[in-house]
Design a protein around this motif. Structure first.
Motif, PDB file in Angstrom:
ATOM      1  N   VAL A  16       8.615   5.074  -6.479  1.00 50.33           N
ATOM      2  CA  VAL A  16      10.001   4.593  -6.574  1.00 50.33           C
ATOM      3  C   VAL A  16      10.389   3.846  -5.294  1.00 50.33           C
ATOM      4  O   VAL A  16      10.906   2.722  -5.335  1.00 50.33           O
ATOM      5  CB  VAL A  16      10.974   5.758  -6.852  1.00 50.33           C
ATOM      6  CG1 VAL A  16      12.422   5.316  -6.692  1.00 50.33           C
ATOM      7  CG2 VAL A  16      10.732   6.316  -8.251  1.00 50.33           C
ATOM      8  N   SER A  17      10.130   4.461  -4.161  1.00 46.62           N
ATOM      9  CA  SER A  17      10.494   3.838  -2.887  1.00 46.62           C
ATOM     10  C   SER A  17       9.739   2.532  -2.672  1.00 46.62           C
ATOM     11  O   SER A  17      10.326   1.534  -2.236  1.00 46.62           O
ATOM     12  CB  SER A  17      10.218   4.811  -1.739  1.00 46.62           C
ATOM     13  OG  SER A  17      10.551   4.221  -0.515  1.00 46.62           O
ATOM     14  N   GLY A  18       8.450   2.528  -2.969  1.00 49.63           N
ATOM     15  CA  GLY A  18       7.651   1.309  -2.808  1.00 49.63           C
ATOM     16  C   GLY A  18       8.167   0.176  -3.671  1.00 49.63           C
ATOM     17  O   GLY A  18       8.229  -0.983  -3.239  1.00 49.63           O
ATOM     18  N   THR A  19       8.562   0.504  -4.888  1.00 48.19           N
ATOM     19  CA  THR A  19       9.114  -0.514  -5.789  1.00 48.19           C
ATOM     20  C   THR A  19      10.415  -1.078  -5.234  1.00 48.19           C
ATOM     21  O   THR A  19      10.617  -2.297  -5.227  1.00 48.19           O
ATOM     22  CB  THR A  19       9.333   0.088  -7.196  1.00 48.19           C
ATOM     23  OG1 THR A  19       8.070   0.549  -7.696  1.00 48.19           O
ATOM     24  CG2 THR A  19       9.923  -0.938  -8.146  1.00 48.19           C
ATOM     25  N   LYS A  24      14.029  -5.020  -3.578  1.00 49.78           N
ATOM     26  CA  LYS A  24      15.252  -5.189  -2.793  1.00 49.78           C
ATOM     27  C   LYS A  24      14.988  -4.880  -1.315  1.00 49.78           C
ATOM     28  O   LYS A  24      15.526  -3.913  -0.768  1.00 49.78           O
ATOM     29  CB  LYS A  24      16.362  -4.283  -3.325  1.00 49.78           C
ATOM     30  CG  LYS A  24      16.831  -4.687  -4.729  1.00 49.78           C
ATOM     31  CD  LYS A  24      18.140  -4.104  -5.113  1.00 49.78           C
ATOM     32  CE  LYS A  24      19.300  -4.538  -4.348  1.00 49.78           C
ATOM     33  NZ  LYS A  24      20.003  -5.740  -4.628  1.00 49.78           N
ATOM     34  N   PRO A  25      14.163  -5.683  -0.664  1.00 47.67           N
ATOM     35  CA  PRO A  25      13.821  -5.387   0.738  1.00 47.67           C
ATOM     36  C   PRO A  25      15.033  -5.385   1.665  1.00 47.67           C
ATOM     37  O   PRO A  25      15.024  -4.718   2.697  1.00 47.67           O
ATOM     38  CB  PRO A  25      12.830  -6.492   1.115  1.00 47.67           C
ATOM     39  CG  PRO A  25      13.057  -7.578   0.120  1.00 47.67           C
ATOM     40  CD  PRO A  25      13.536  -6.913  -1.137  1.00 47.67           C
ATOM     41  N   VAL A  42       7.400  -6.400   7.320  1.00 44.18           N
ATOM     42  CA  VAL A  42       7.085  -4.982   7.521  1.00 44.18           C
ATOM     43  C   VAL A  42       7.614  -4.161   6.351  1.00 44.18           C
ATOM     44  O   VAL A  42       6.930  -3.259   5.859  1.00 44.18           O
ATOM     45  CB  VAL A  42       7.639  -4.475   8.879  1.00 44.18           C
ATOM     46  CG1 VAL A  42       7.483  -2.969   9.006  1.00 44.18           C
ATOM     47  CG2 VAL A  42       6.930  -5.186  10.029  1.00 44.18           C
ATOM     48  N   VAL A  43       8.816  -4.471   5.880  1.00 44.92           N
ATOM     49  CA  VAL A  43       9.384  -3.762   4.732  1.00 44.92           C
ATOM     50  C   VAL A  43       8.499  -3.980   3.503  1.00 44.92           C
ATOM     51  O   VAL A  43       8.164  -3.030   2.787  1.00 44.92           O
ATOM     52  CB  VAL A  43      10.839  -4.214   4.457  1.00 44.92           C
ATOM     53  CG1 VAL A  43      11.324  -3.706   3.109  1.00 44.92           C
ATOM     54  CG2 VAL A  43      11.763  -3.741   5.566  1.00 44.92           C
ATOM     55  N   LEU A  44       8.113  -5.218   3.259  1.00 44.04           N
ATOM     56  CA  LEU A  44       7.259  -5.510   2.105  1.00 44.04           C
ATOM     57  C   LEU A  44       5.894  -4.824   2.248  1.00 44.04           C
ATOM     58  O   LEU A  44       5.384  -4.243   1.283  1.00 44.04           O
ATOM     59  CB  LEU A  44       7.090  -7.020   1.937  1.00 44.04           C
ATOM     60  CG  LEU A  44       8.368  -7.788   1.581  1.00 44.04           C
ATOM     61  CD1 LEU A  44       8.111  -9.287   1.604  1.00 44.04           C
ATOM     62  CD2 LEU A  44       8.918  -7.355   0.238  1.00 44.04           C
TER      63      LEU A  44
END
Length: 120
Positions: A16-19, A24-25, A42-44
């Protein structure tokens, strides 16, 4: 396939978090410590890492490696979670304040689960 419930839960959290990281970065960019360059990348990248960890935790052959990677990832993102909690304390939203503070100690059982998966 027999997947321990706690490992399955951790894989679900990562999925879920990775998606969200990928879709929505901008949700995660403000919590990045200022010393981190290329925040969007980094977020991606962390979103991809979470998805890889989630998938790896689900299969017995990759569970150990994914467990180690998951524990490392959880430790690596802890400063961002700490920053988010510190920033939230400056706001009026009590729910956000409580939620971000409560999240900090919850990382400990997640790391324990990842290490348990790593050790088999």
């Amino acid at each position: 396939m027999n997947i321990p419930k706690d490992v399955l839960g951790l894989a679900g959290i990562f999925a879920v978090s990775g998606t969200i990281h990928l879709v929505k970065p901008e949700v995660y960019e403000p919590i990045m410590p200022k010393v981190i360059p290329a925040r969007r990348e980094v977020v991606l990248g962390s979103g991809v890492a979470e998805l890889v960890c989630a998938a790896g935790l689900l299969h017995p052959r990759t569970r150990s490696l994914a467990g180690w990677a998951s524990a490392g990832l959880l430790v690596a993102v802890y400063p961002a979670n700490f920053k988010m909690a510190a920033d939230a304390q400056k706001r009026k939203n009590t729910g956000l304040k409580v939620g971000t503070l409560a999240r900090l100690p919850l990382q400990i059982p997640m790391i324990r689960t990842a290490l348990r998966a790593a050790r088999g």
